[in-house]
Structures are given as C-alpha cells and as structure tokens.
Enzyme design. Structure first.
Site, short mmCIF file in Angstrom:
data_model
loop_
_atom_site.label_atom_id
_atom_site.label_comp_id
_atom_site.label_asym_id
_atom_site.label_seq_id
_atom_site.Cartn_x
_atom_site.Cartn_y
_atom_site.Cartn_z
N HIS A 77 -14.89 -6.12 0.11
CA HIS A 77 -14.92 -7.58 -0.06
C HIS A 77 -15.67 -8.31 1.04
CE1 HIS A 77 -12.25 -10.62 -2.47
NE2 HIS A 77 -13.52 -10.97 -2.47
N ASP A 101 -6.96 -11.32 -5.52
CA ASP A 101 -6.95 -10.22 -4.56
C ASP A 101 -5.50 -9.92 -4.19
OD1 ASP A 101 -7.40 -8.50 -2.35
OD2 ASP A 101 -9.15 -9.63 -1.70
N HIS A 103 -4.84 -9.06 -1.31
CA HIS A 103 -4.83 -9.45 0.10
C HIS A 103 -5.42 -10.85 0.27
CE1 HIS A 103 -5.35 -5.06 -0.38
NE2 HIS A 103 -4.43 -4.99 0.56
N ASP A 105 -7.39 -11.68 3.01
CA ASP A 105 -8.66 -11.56 3.73
C ASP A 105 -8.89 -12.73 4.68
OD1 ASP A 105 -9.02 -9.21 2.37
OD2 ASP A 105 -10.41 -10.01 0.90
N HIS A 118 -13.71 -6.22 6.08
CA HIS A 118 -13.39 -6.60 4.71
C HIS A 118 -12.04 -7.30 4.61
CE1 HIS A 118 -10.51 -3.29 4.01
NE2 HIS A 118 -11.39 -2.47 4.55
N ASP A 204 -11.41 -9.25 -6.52
CA ASP A 204 -11.22 -7.94 -5.91
C ASP A 204 -10.38 -7.12 -6.88
OD1 ASP A 204 -10.19 -5.75 -4.37
OD2 ASP A 204 -10.62 -6.87 -2.54
N ASP A 206 -8.56 -4.72 -6.49
CA ASP A 206 -7.21 -4.36 -6.07
C ASP A 206 -6.20 -5.47 -6.36
OD1 ASP A 206 -7.09 -6.17 -3.87
OD2 ASP A 206 -7.76 -4.66 -2.45
N GLU A 249 -14.79 -3.95 -4.75
CA GLU A 249 -13.83 -2.87 -4.52
C GLU A 249 -13.83 -1.80 -5.60
OE1 GLU A 249 -12.00 -1.53 -2.27
OE2 GLU A 249 -12.21 -3.02 -0.68
#
Length: 277
Positions: A77, A101, A103, A105, A118, A204, A206, A249
C-alpha cells in the site's frame, strides 16, 4: 507480480464490460530490494520508495489531465502516496479518500513498530509523517483530514488509535459494520469524502476476509465478505463521485490459484459500474 496477476485474471475484459477503453501504461520500474541499503530502520527503503511513488504521481497526474480515470494496481500500500500526490497535483488541492483496509496505515517513522513504509502512506499523504517524506515531485499534503474514512478497519497500532481519536479521522471498523451494515456504512463514508478536488477509493485486499483473499502480505481474520465488498464498490460507482481507484496487496506467491487477483478484478468491475442487470 501483483499487477501482473490481476491483469492475467482478466482485468482488461472486465474494464471493457464496463464500457470503458483502457490504456495500460505498464509497470513502473522498481529496484530489487535485495540490492538496496535498508537505510533508516524506522522507515526502511524510504528514499527508493519515494522515487517510485514520485514516478507514479507523474503518471496519475497526466492521466487525470488527459481526462481519463486512473486505475492503479500495486503490491503493497505504500504506492498510495504516489497515487494521492498525483491526484492532488492534478486537482491543485487536497481531496478525499475512502481507505478500505484492515489497517489504518497512519504510522510514522517515530511510531511504527516495524519500520515498514506500507504502514505509513496515509499519514504521509496527510502531511503527518514528517520531513523524511518530503520529495520535490510529490504534492503533499494530498488529502483533507476531514474527508478521510477508514472502512473495514480491525488492526490498529496503539499510536494509530491515538491519532484517529485526536485528529478526528472517521474509522468505520468491522465491529461497526457488523452492527449497522455495509450499505449504511458506505453511504456515510461517501457523504464524508465528497467534495472538491478529487474522491479516491484505495482498496487494500487485506480489507477482505482472508478466506476470500488469501494472497495478501498481512492477512487479518474477520474482514469484508464477498457481497459486502461488492456492495461497497457498487455504491461507490453508483454515487458518481469516484474519480480514481487503486487496488493493492495482491501477492501471487501467497495466493491460491490466483483467487485474490480474480477477486480484485471483480471488485474493480463493480467500482467501474458493472452491474448484474
């Protein structure tokens, strides 16, 4: 390898099904990590990553100025910094971003537990990651903090939690989606990111449940289901606000029979307006 896997899964055909013509500008050349010096362990390989992001920013800016829709494919990312900087340069101002996402980030070199860049691109795009991210070919800050929504979030580091609370970033966690449903979550998210400059969707993979998208570097259980992810992309397309999209990703080394890349293609189609009827 990630972009190649997505192309192989039939992206061009699905873009055509959306009634759009595509110009594939190929891959941006990147150095082999094993040939590089790690540099500052708090932000590993940062100078090299910034150069790649600056190259991407130039392509994105030109694409927008040519009145085309940037669709960016990536590995991790960190490339989002280049995408957002290019969009801001073309618009002449910061814009809004919907960040799907697991996460946030939002780490910085000072807060990151791993030193992996990332985990920092959104903080950098907001101008919060410090002087180490300054680059003459990157327009920063690129994002208006009042027009950021994290969606599907379920794995934040302690400093990221503090930053979300202190700076008022809207985070719609998986727990909240469980309670209110993906349609209500997306409609709120789209209302918040709306505005001048640009509206970007950064997806993303994930953010999806690992059973659906196993080929990602940092899988986290309990993500978006197949239909939740599609409805999110369908609503983004239906809003008419979306000016750009990136999907990141995809890691074929970790994937099973290219399932993650195939899912990415179908989600891209939904975000571009392909519908059942």
């Amino acid at each position: 390898m990630g972009p190649s896997a997505i192309r192989y899964a039939g992206l061009a055909d699905r873009v055509a099904a959306a009634g759009r013509s595509a110009v594939d500008q190929g891959n941006i050349a990147t150095p082999v990590p094993e040939s590089l010096q790690t540099g500052d362990e708090r932000a590993r390989f940062l100078p090299d990553i910034l150069e790649v992001c600056a190259d991407l920013a130039g392509i994105v800016e030109r694409t927008v100025r040519d009145e085309r829709f940037p669709l960016v494919l990536g590995g991790d990312h960190s490339i989002a910094l280049g995408t957002l900087a290019g969009l801001a340069a073309a618009a002449g101002r910061p814009g809004g971003v919907l960040w799907i996402d697991a996460h946030a980030d939002l780490n910085t070199p000072e807060t990151s537990p791993s030193g992996n860049v990332h985990g920092m691109p959104l903080a950098a795009a907001l101008g919060w990651a410090g002087a180490a991210f300054a680059h003459p070919r990157l327009t920063l800050p690129a994002v208006d903090p009042g027009r950021v929504v994290l969606l599907g979030t379920r794995a934040l580091d302690p400093a990221e939690r503090d930053l979300v609370r202190e700076r008022g970033i809207r985070a719609i966690t998986m727990s909240e989606i469980d309670r209110i449903g993906i349609e209500r979550a997306m409609r709120e998210a789209l209302a918040r990111v709306a505005g001048p400059g640009f509206v970007h969707l950064s997806l993303d993979l994930d953010g999806l449940d690992p059973e659906l998208a196993p080929g990602v570097g940092t899988p986290v259980p309990g993500g978006l289901t197949y239909r939740e992810a599609h409805l999110a992309c369908e609503l983004a397309a239906e809003s008419g606000m979306l000016g750009s999209l990136e999907i990141v990703e995809s890691n074929p080394i970790l994937d099973s029979e290219n399932r993650t890349a195939a899912t990415a293609v179908e989600l891209a189609a939904s975000a571009l307006g392909v519908t059942i009827l």
